[in-house]
Each structure stands twice: as structure tokens, then as C-alpha cells.
Motif scaffolding. Structure first.
Motif, PDB file in Angstrom:
ATOM      1  N   ALA A 143       0.829  -1.206   0.000  1.00 15.21           N
ATOM      2  CA  ALA A 143       0.000   0.000   0.000  1.00 15.21           C
ATOM      3  C   ALA A 143       0.865   1.259   0.000  1.00 15.21           C
ATOM      4  CB  ALA A 143      -0.939  -0.015   1.204  1.00 15.21           C
ATOM      5  N   GLU A 144       1.942   1.257   0.767  1.00 13.16           N
ATOM      6  CA  GLU A 144       2.806   2.434   0.879  1.00 13.16           C
ATOM      7  C   GLU A 144       3.411   2.847  -0.456  1.00 13.16           C
ATOM      8  OE1 GLU A 144       2.777  -0.232   2.877  1.00 13.16           O
ATOM      9  OE2 GLU A 144       3.886   0.172   4.727  1.00 13.16           O
TER      10      GLU A 144
ATOM     11  N   LEU B 226      -6.512   0.931   0.045  1.00 19.55           N
ATOM     12  CA  LEU B 226      -5.274   0.268  -0.388  1.00 19.55           C
ATOM     13  C   LEU B 226      -4.852  -0.815   0.596  1.00 19.55           C
ATOM     14  CD1 LEU B 226      -3.282   3.351  -1.716  1.00 19.55           C
ATOM     15  CD2 LEU B 226      -4.265   1.471  -3.055  1.00 19.55           C
ATOM     16  N   ILE B 227      -4.998  -0.539   1.877  1.00 20.16           N
ATOM     17  CA  ILE B 227      -4.675  -1.549   2.892  1.00 20.16           C
ATOM     18  C   ILE B 227      -5.586  -2.763   2.704  1.00 20.16           C
ATOM     19  CG2 ILE B 227      -4.817  -2.062   5.373  1.00 20.16           C
ATOM     20  CD1 ILE B 227      -3.912   0.891   5.843  1.00 20.16           C
TER      21      ILE B 227
ATOM     22  N   ASP C 144       1.914  -1.834  12.521  1.00 21.09           N
ATOM     23  CA  ASP C 144       3.255  -1.245  12.619  1.00 21.09           C
ATOM     24  C   ASP C 144       3.522  -0.305  11.444  1.00 21.09           C
ATOM     25  OD1 ASP C 144       3.753  -2.643  14.958  1.00 21.09           O
ATOM     26  OD2 ASP C 144       5.017  -4.166  13.989  1.00 21.09           O
ATOM     27  N   ARG C 145       2.977  -0.622  10.288  1.00 20.43           N
ATOM     28  CA  ARG C 145       3.172   0.208   9.101  1.00 20.43           C
ATOM     29  C   ARG C 145       2.263   1.441   9.107  1.00 20.43           C
ATOM     30  NH1 ARG C 145       2.266  -4.331   4.779  1.00 20.43           N
ATOM     31  NH2 ARG C 145       1.914  -2.531   3.435  1.00 20.43           N
ATOM     32  N   PHE C 146       1.084   1.322   9.724  1.00 19.87           N
ATOM     33  CA  PHE C 146       0.096   2.406   9.749  1.00 19.87           C
ATOM     34  C   PHE C 146      -0.464   2.557  11.170  1.00 19.87           C
ATOM     35  CE2 PHE C 146       0.030   0.663   5.448  1.00 19.87           C
ATOM     36  CZ  PHE C 146       0.131   1.812   4.663  1.00 19.87           C
TER      37      PHE C 146
ATOM     38  N   ALA D 257      -8.996   0.919  12.749  1.00 23.14           N
ATOM     39  CA  ALA D 257      -9.622   0.604  11.463  1.00 23.14           C
ATOM     40  C   ALA D 257      -8.999  -0.643  10.838  1.00 23.14           C
ATOM     41  CB  ALA D 257      -9.502   1.791  10.507  1.00 23.14           C
ATOM     42  N   ILE D 258      -7.702  -0.805  10.992  1.00 23.33           N
ATOM     43  CA  ILE D 258      -7.027  -1.998  10.468  1.00 23.33           C
ATOM     44  C   ILE D 258      -7.536  -3.242  11.193  1.00 23.33           C
ATOM     45  CG2 ILE D 258      -4.802  -3.204  10.377  1.00 23.33           C
ATOM     46  CD1 ILE D 258      -3.574  -0.389   9.747  1.00 23.33           C
ATOM     47  N   GLY D 259      -7.706  -3.137  12.494  1.00 22.76           N
ATOM     48  CA  GLY D 259      -8.266  -4.261  13.255  1.00 22.76           C
ATOM     49  C   GLY D 259      -9.633  -4.653  12.739  1.00 22.76           C
ATOM     50  N   GLN D 260     -10.454  -3.662  12.416  1.00 23.53           N
ATOM     51  CA  GLN D 260     -11.775  -3.948  11.867  1.00 23.53           C
ATOM     52  C   GLN D 260     -11.662  -4.622  10.503  1.00 23.53           C
ATOM     53  OE1 GLN D 260     -13.844  -0.191  11.951  1.00 23.53           O
ATOM     54  NE2 GLN D 260     -13.978  -0.179  14.180  1.00 23.53           N
TER      55      GLN D 260
END
Length: 158
Positions: free
Chosen positions: A75-76, A95-96, A117-119, A125-128
């Protein structure tokens, strides 16, 4: 960027068709990648002529396609190529999500904490996303309660 006349096959525009569906964007991007498989996306398209929505859709399509072809697309990489996408949390999460989906499809080992760790600013939100994208058996182990439905997780007979 202009396409070389020595390039075999059809020449594709540097701008996808206006109001293209996702399927049309995928076909268009596949045509671009057939001509230039390893160039950064920024060198394949005229990003300034695209809306942010179309740009993030193209970036997600390209990320998925590149990973399927064995490239380590992250994504980065797309956020660095197209800084305006970083201005929208929704675009970053798109993108994630694309990366998470293709990693799962390819059965790549990947943990939630690696993405956090990256975001770090998007940890919740990533956990969701991790829990939404999981198959039901992983999301709701036997004996756990699905908070959305109030039902117990169970194992079906093989």
C-alpha cells in the motif's frame, strides 16, 4: 508518457475510460501491465487527469495484480507515488484492504500487528478490516459470540 510504436499489441491510453466499472478498470490495467509489467503505476497513467476515487481504484487494482504476478507491491508504494491519496483515510484504508485481500487470496502469512506497525494511526480501522475480511470460522471461533448477530460460533461437520 507516450507509448513506443515498437511495443507489440494494442496501445492503451494513459487515462482509463471515463466512468469505467471496476471490471473495465481491471481490463484496462491488465492491458497496461501487459505492455509494461514492472514500471511504477505513476509512470503508466496520467494521475492528474483522474479523480481521487478513480486513482485509488486503479492503485488497488494494480496492487492486487502486481502481487498476483509475484511483485512485492505494498500500500505504501502507491501512497508514495500518489501523495494525494494519503490525504484521505478512506483511500489509505482502500489500499490496505486491497493488500490484505490479495494476501489472503495468495495464502500469505500476515498478521494484524504487521500492518498496524506500518500504519499506527489507523490501528483501530485496520483491526476492523482484519476481522471483516476473515472467514467466519476464523472470526468467530467455536463457542464465541458474534456481536453482530448474537449467535454462537460453531463448527460444521466435515
Amino acid at each position: 508518457m507516450s507509448e513506443s510504436s515498437s511495443t507489440p499489441g494494442p496501445v492503451f491510453s494513459i487515462v482509463p475510460p471515463q466512468n469505467a466499472s471496476i471490471d473495465e478498470l481491471i481490463r484496462w490495467m491488465e492491458g497496461k501491465r501487459a505492455q509494461r509489467p514492472s514500471l511504477p503505476l505513476v509512470d503508466l497513467i496520467d494521475a492528474d487527469s483522474l479523480t481521487s476515487v478513480t486513482l485509488v481504484e486503479l492503485a488497488a487494482v494494480d496492487l492486487i495484480g502486481q502481487r498476483r504476478r509475484g511483485h512485492d507491491a505494498l500500500a505504501e508504494y502507491y501512497l508514495k507515488q500518489f501523495p494525494r491519496l494519503s490525504e484521505s483515510e478512506s483511500h489509505v484504508l482502500d489500499l490496505i484492504d486491497a493488500e490484505l485481500c490479495v494476501r489472503r487470496e495468495l495464502k500469505e502469512s500476515f498478521e494484524e500487528n504487521q500492518m498496524v506497525d506500518r500504519f499506527p494511526a489507523l490501528a483501530e480501522a485496520i483491526g476492523q478490516l482484519f476481522h471483516l475480511d476473515m472467514p467466519p470460522a476464523e472470526s468467530f471461533p467455536i463457542g464465541s459470540v458474534d456481536a453482530r448477530t448474537g449467535t454462537l460460533g460453531f463448527q460444521s461437520d466435515p
